[in-house]
Design a protein around this motif. Structure first.
Motif, PDB file in Angstrom:
ATOM      1  N   MET A  84      15.917 -45.305  15.599  1.00 51.31           N
ATOM      2  CA  MET A  84      15.925 -46.699  16.311  1.00 51.31           C
ATOM      3  C   MET A  84      15.143 -47.684  15.229  1.00 51.31           C
ATOM      4  SD  MET A  84      14.924 -46.443  20.381  1.00 51.31           S
ATOM      5  CE  MET A  84      15.743 -47.825  20.797  1.00 51.31           C
ATOM      6  N   GLY A  85      15.728 -48.844  14.967  1.00 52.36           N
ATOM      7  CA  GLY A  85      15.086 -49.543  14.172  1.00 52.36           C
ATOM      8  C   GLY A  85      15.602 -50.911  14.063  1.00 52.36           C
ATOM      9  N   PRO A  86      15.257 -51.904  13.251  1.00 56.06           N
ATOM     10  CA  PRO A  86      15.707 -53.157  12.988  1.00 56.06           C
ATOM     11  C   PRO A  86      16.991 -53.160  12.068  1.00 56.06           C
ATOM     12  CG  PRO A  86      13.973 -52.755  11.244  1.00 56.06           C
ATOM     13  CD  PRO A  86      13.992 -51.588  12.562  1.00 56.06           C
ATOM     14  N   GLU A  87      17.927 -53.825  12.449  1.00 55.63           N
ATOM     15  CA  GLU A  87      19.415 -53.991  11.866  1.00 55.63           C
ATOM     16  C   GLU A  87      19.405 -53.758  10.481  1.00 55.63           C
ATOM     17  OE1 GLU A  87      23.386 -53.539  11.582  1.00 55.63           O
ATOM     18  OE2 GLU A  87      22.263 -53.600  13.433  1.00 55.63           O
ATOM     19  N   SER A  88      18.312 -54.346   9.847  1.00 52.80           N
ATOM     20  CA  SER A  88      18.333 -54.380   8.361  1.00 52.80           C
ATOM     21  C   SER A  88      18.145 -53.225   7.747  1.00 52.80           C
ATOM     22  CB  SER A  88      16.833 -55.475   7.851  1.00 52.80           C
ATOM     23  OG  SER A  88      15.732 -54.562   8.611  1.00 52.80           O
ATOM     24  N   ILE A  89      17.940 -52.125   8.496  1.00 54.96           N
ATOM     25  CA  ILE A  89      17.628 -50.888   7.604  1.00 54.96           C
ATOM     26  C   ILE A  89      18.831 -49.876   8.166  1.00 54.96           C
ATOM     27  CG2 ILE A  89      15.342 -50.786   7.765  1.00 54.96           C
ATOM     28  CD1 ILE A  89      15.076 -48.814   9.665  1.00 54.96           C
ATOM     29  N   ARG A  90      19.878 -50.189   8.827  1.00 51.09           N
ATOM     30  CA  ARG A  90      21.136 -49.483   9.136  1.00 51.09           C
ATOM     31  C   ARG A  90      21.809 -48.821   8.154  1.00 51.09           C
ATOM     32  NH1 ARG A  90      24.907 -49.056  13.417  1.00 51.09           N
ATOM     33  NH2 ARG A  90      24.096 -50.899  14.358  1.00 51.09           N
ATOM     34  N   ARG A  91      22.258 -49.365   6.962  1.00 52.54           N
ATOM     35  CA  ARG A  91      22.764 -49.036   5.750  1.00 52.54           C
ATOM     36  C   ARG A  91      22.007 -47.796   5.254  1.00 52.54           C
ATOM     37  NH1 ARG A  91      26.194 -53.875   3.064  1.00 52.54           N
ATOM     38  NH2 ARG A  91      27.392 -54.191   4.833  1.00 52.54           N
ATOM     39  N   ALA A 100      23.111 -39.011  11.622  1.00 56.64           N
ATOM     40  CA  ALA A 100      22.253 -39.486  12.808  1.00 56.64           C
ATOM     41  C   ALA A 100      22.844 -40.743  13.620  1.00 56.64           C
ATOM     42  CB  ALA A 100      20.919 -39.922  12.207  1.00 56.64           C
ATOM     43  N   GLU A 101      22.513 -40.778  14.792  1.00 56.04           N
ATOM     44  CA  GLU A 101      22.914 -42.013  15.518  1.00 56.04           C
ATOM     45  C   GLU A 101      21.908 -42.940  15.323  1.00 56.04           C
ATOM     46  OE1 GLU A 101      23.278 -43.608  20.355  1.00 56.04           O
ATOM     47  OE2 GLU A 101      22.994 -41.313  19.826  1.00 56.04           O
ATOM     48  N   PHE A 102      22.323 -44.147  14.990  1.00 58.13           N
ATOM     49  CA  PHE A 102      21.432 -45.129  14.796  1.00 58.13           C
ATOM     50  C   PHE A 102      21.630 -46.442  15.933  1.00 58.13           C
ATOM     51  CE2 PHE A 102      20.107 -49.297  12.612  1.00 58.13           C
ATOM     52  CZ  PHE A 102      18.801 -48.925  12.366  1.00 58.13           C
ATOM     53  N   ILE A 103      20.250 -46.841  16.651  1.00 54.42           N
ATOM     54  CA  ILE A 103      20.354 -47.864  17.323  1.00 54.42           C
ATOM     55  C   ILE A 103      19.650 -48.831  16.992  1.00 54.42           C
ATOM     56  CG2 ILE A 103      19.633 -48.400  19.727  1.00 54.42           C
ATOM     57  CD1 ILE A 103      19.756 -45.182  20.364  1.00 54.42           C
ATOM     58  N   SER A 104      20.366 -50.059  16.932  1.00 54.72           N
ATOM     59  CA  SER A 104      19.728 -51.142  16.226  1.00 54.72           C
ATOM     60  C   SER A 104      19.195 -52.410  17.101  1.00 54.72           C
ATOM     61  CB  SER A 104      20.501 -51.582  15.075  1.00 54.72           C
ATOM     62  OG  SER A 104      21.555 -52.526  15.712  1.00 54.72           O
ATOM     63  N   PHE A 105      18.208 -53.308  16.489  1.00 54.46           N
ATOM     64  CA  PHE A 105      17.805 -54.311  17.149  1.00 54.46           C
ATOM     65  C   PHE A 105      17.889 -55.447  16.303  1.00 54.46           C
ATOM     66  CE2 PHE A 105      15.378 -50.715  18.867  1.00 54.46           C
ATOM     67  CZ  PHE A 105      15.272 -50.985  20.298  1.00 54.46           C
ATOM     68  N   ASN A 106      17.940 -56.610  16.679  1.00 52.59           N
ATOM     69  CA  ASN A 106      17.822 -57.933  15.882  1.00 52.59           C
ATOM     70  C   ASN A 106      17.618 -58.892  17.123  1.00 52.59           C
ATOM     71  OD1 ASN A 106      20.531 -58.806  16.974  1.00 52.59           O
ATOM     72  ND2 ASN A 106      21.526 -57.468  15.360  1.00 52.59           N
ATOM     73  N   LYS A 107      17.515 -60.122  16.612  1.00 53.42           N
ATOM     74  CA  LYS A 107      17.294 -61.236  17.488  1.00 53.42           C
ATOM     75  C   LYS A 107      18.381 -61.771  18.557  1.00 53.42           C
ATOM     76  CE  LYS A 107      13.919 -63.567  14.508  1.00 53.42           C
ATOM     77  NZ  LYS A 107      13.391 -64.789  13.924  1.00 53.42           N
ATOM     78  N   LYS A 108      19.388 -61.021  18.401  1.00 50.51           N
ATOM     79  CA  LYS A 108      20.581 -61.153  19.471  1.00 50.51           C
ATOM     80  C   LYS A 108      20.787 -60.136  20.378  1.00 50.51           C
ATOM     81  CE  LYS A 108      23.395 -64.727  16.749  1.00 50.51           C
ATOM     82  NZ  LYS A 108      24.877 -64.922  16.457  1.00 50.51           N
ATOM     83  N   LYS A 109      20.132 -59.068  19.718  1.00 49.33           N
ATOM     84  CA  LYS A 109      20.327 -57.740  20.329  1.00 49.33           C
ATOM     85  C   LYS A 109      18.792 -57.163  20.501  1.00 49.33           C
ATOM     86  CE  LYS A 109      23.158 -54.663  18.766  1.00 49.33           C
ATOM     87  NZ  LYS A 109      23.825 -53.652  18.231  1.00 49.33           N
ATOM     88  N   LYS A 110      18.085 -57.574  21.659  1.00 46.74           N
ATOM     89  CA  LYS A 110      16.705 -57.294  21.765  1.00 46.74           C
ATOM     90  C   LYS A 110      16.265 -56.424  22.664  1.00 46.74           C
ATOM     91  CE  LYS A 110      15.744 -62.243  20.697  1.00 46.74           C
ATOM     92  NZ  LYS A 110      15.308 -63.864  21.351  1.00 46.74           N
ATOM     93  N   GLN A 111      17.275 -55.631  23.422  1.00 50.37           N
ATOM     94  CA  GLN A 111      16.705 -54.579  24.157  1.00 50.37           C
ATOM     95  C   GLN A 111      17.877 -53.315  24.164  1.00 50.37           C
ATOM     96  OE1 GLN A 111      15.951 -56.098  28.227  1.00 50.37           O
ATOM     97  NE2 GLN A 111      17.409 -54.483  29.296  1.00 50.37           N
ATOM     98  N   GLN A 112      17.348 -52.326  24.094  1.00 49.16           N
ATOM     99  CA  GLN A 112      17.998 -51.070  24.192  1.00 49.16           C
ATOM    100  C   GLN A 112      17.483 -50.030  25.149  1.00 49.16           C
ATOM    101  OE1 GLN A 112      20.922 -50.635  22.764  1.00 49.16           O
ATOM    102  NE2 GLN A 112      21.066 -51.606  20.828  1.00 49.16           N
ATOM    103  N   SER A 113      18.157 -49.042  25.747  1.00 49.59           N
ATOM    104  CA  SER A 113      17.676 -48.004  26.721  1.00 49.59           C
ATOM    105  C   SER A 113      18.075 -46.763  25.952  1.00 49.59           C
ATOM    106  CB  SER A 113      18.129 -48.322  27.993  1.00 49.59           C
ATOM    107  OG  SER A 113      17.686 -49.411  28.501  1.00 49.59           O
TER     108      SER A 113
END
Length: 257
Positions: A84-91, A100-113
């Motif tokens: 899991m991490g900020p969208e900026s490091i996805r690539r 690996a599965e990557f679960i991202s966050f940004n200012k529009k996607k602020k919650q993950q379970s």
């Protein structure tokens, strides 16, 4: 139930929250290099845990995009299945860990379970680098506030979050670390930042993180102004901190709640 264990003396942690087992910002070997070694190179004074000593975990959380948090060499060795991490490091993550599965966050996607645990992304108000965000991790009964650079929190978002479980654990730096404005300004706000977070979240326990006195070379270290926090004894005399402060200067698994 919360249990935590240092993986290095800086900002790498193993966390158990309910049934979820989490690694945070693993950096277990080599140096942190920002851009070029002549600009900023840092490395541990105290050796981290060895790879074969790392507890079994479900997922890795990368809190920031910078190499002391997102340490590629360590991730290549660990080969986690979920990150899991900020969208900026996805690539960059997908290049290192294509399976690996990557679960991202940004200012529009602020919650993950993940496995019944909710990760709330707390974006900073800063809009220019360096940008230091934070996380609130909630299992439905209690939560952890993880602010690895102190924090200039966007409190508007916290109000928008609505209800969250009481904060049992706050993890944040105690040292003050500042660079000139052209290099990014305040990196860690020190005890004043701890106080603001403690007032906002009213944690049961406060654990310092990201305060290692690392070896350092380069331009950044020449300009850095660092004020170390007080001794353990003096910190325990601070009225708003005395009952919650818990230093962990070892690599033992510690039960928090």
């Amino acid at each position: 139930m919360i249990k935590i264990q240092r993986l290095n003396m800086d900002n790498s942690w193993y966390i158990e929250l309910d049934s979820l087992k989490l690694l945070v910002d693993p950096w277990l070997e080599g140096a942190e290099i920002d851009y070029f070694s002549w600009f900023n190179k840092q490395w541990h004074r105290t050796p981290p845990l060895k790879y074969d000593e790392i507890p079994t975990y479900d997922i890795v959380l990368i809190t920031q995009k910078y190499p002391d948090h997102f340490h590629r060499k360590t991730l290549k060795k660990l080969k986690p299945q979920k990150v899991m991490g900020p969208e900026s490091i996805r690539r960059k993550v997908k290049r290192i860990l294509p399976k690996a599965e990557f679960i991202s966050f940004n200012k529009k996607k602020k919650q993950q379970s993940v496995d019944g645990v909710t990760f709330h992304f707390l974006p900073t108000k800063r809009w220019m680098d360096p940008i230091y965000d934070a996380f609130l991790i909630d299992d439905g009964n209690e939560s952890i506030c993880l602010a690895t650079h102190g924090f200039d929190i966007d409190y508007t978002y916290i109000k928008e979050m609505g209800e969250f479980s009481p904060v049992t654990l706050l993890m944040t730096p105690f040292n003050f670390y500042q660079l000139p404005a052209f290099l990014g300004g305040t990196v860690s706000p020190g005890l004043e930042g701890v106080r603001q977070l403690a007032e906002e979240f009213n944690p049961t326990c406060v654990v310092p993180t990201h305060d290692e006195d690392k070896h350092a070379r380069g331009i950044v270290s020449k300009f850095a102004k660092i004020i170390k926090s007080m001794s353990k004894e003096d910190l325990r005399k601070i009225p708003w901190l005395e009952e919650t402060y818990q230093p962990l200067n070892h690599y033992h698994l510690t039960k928090i709640s």
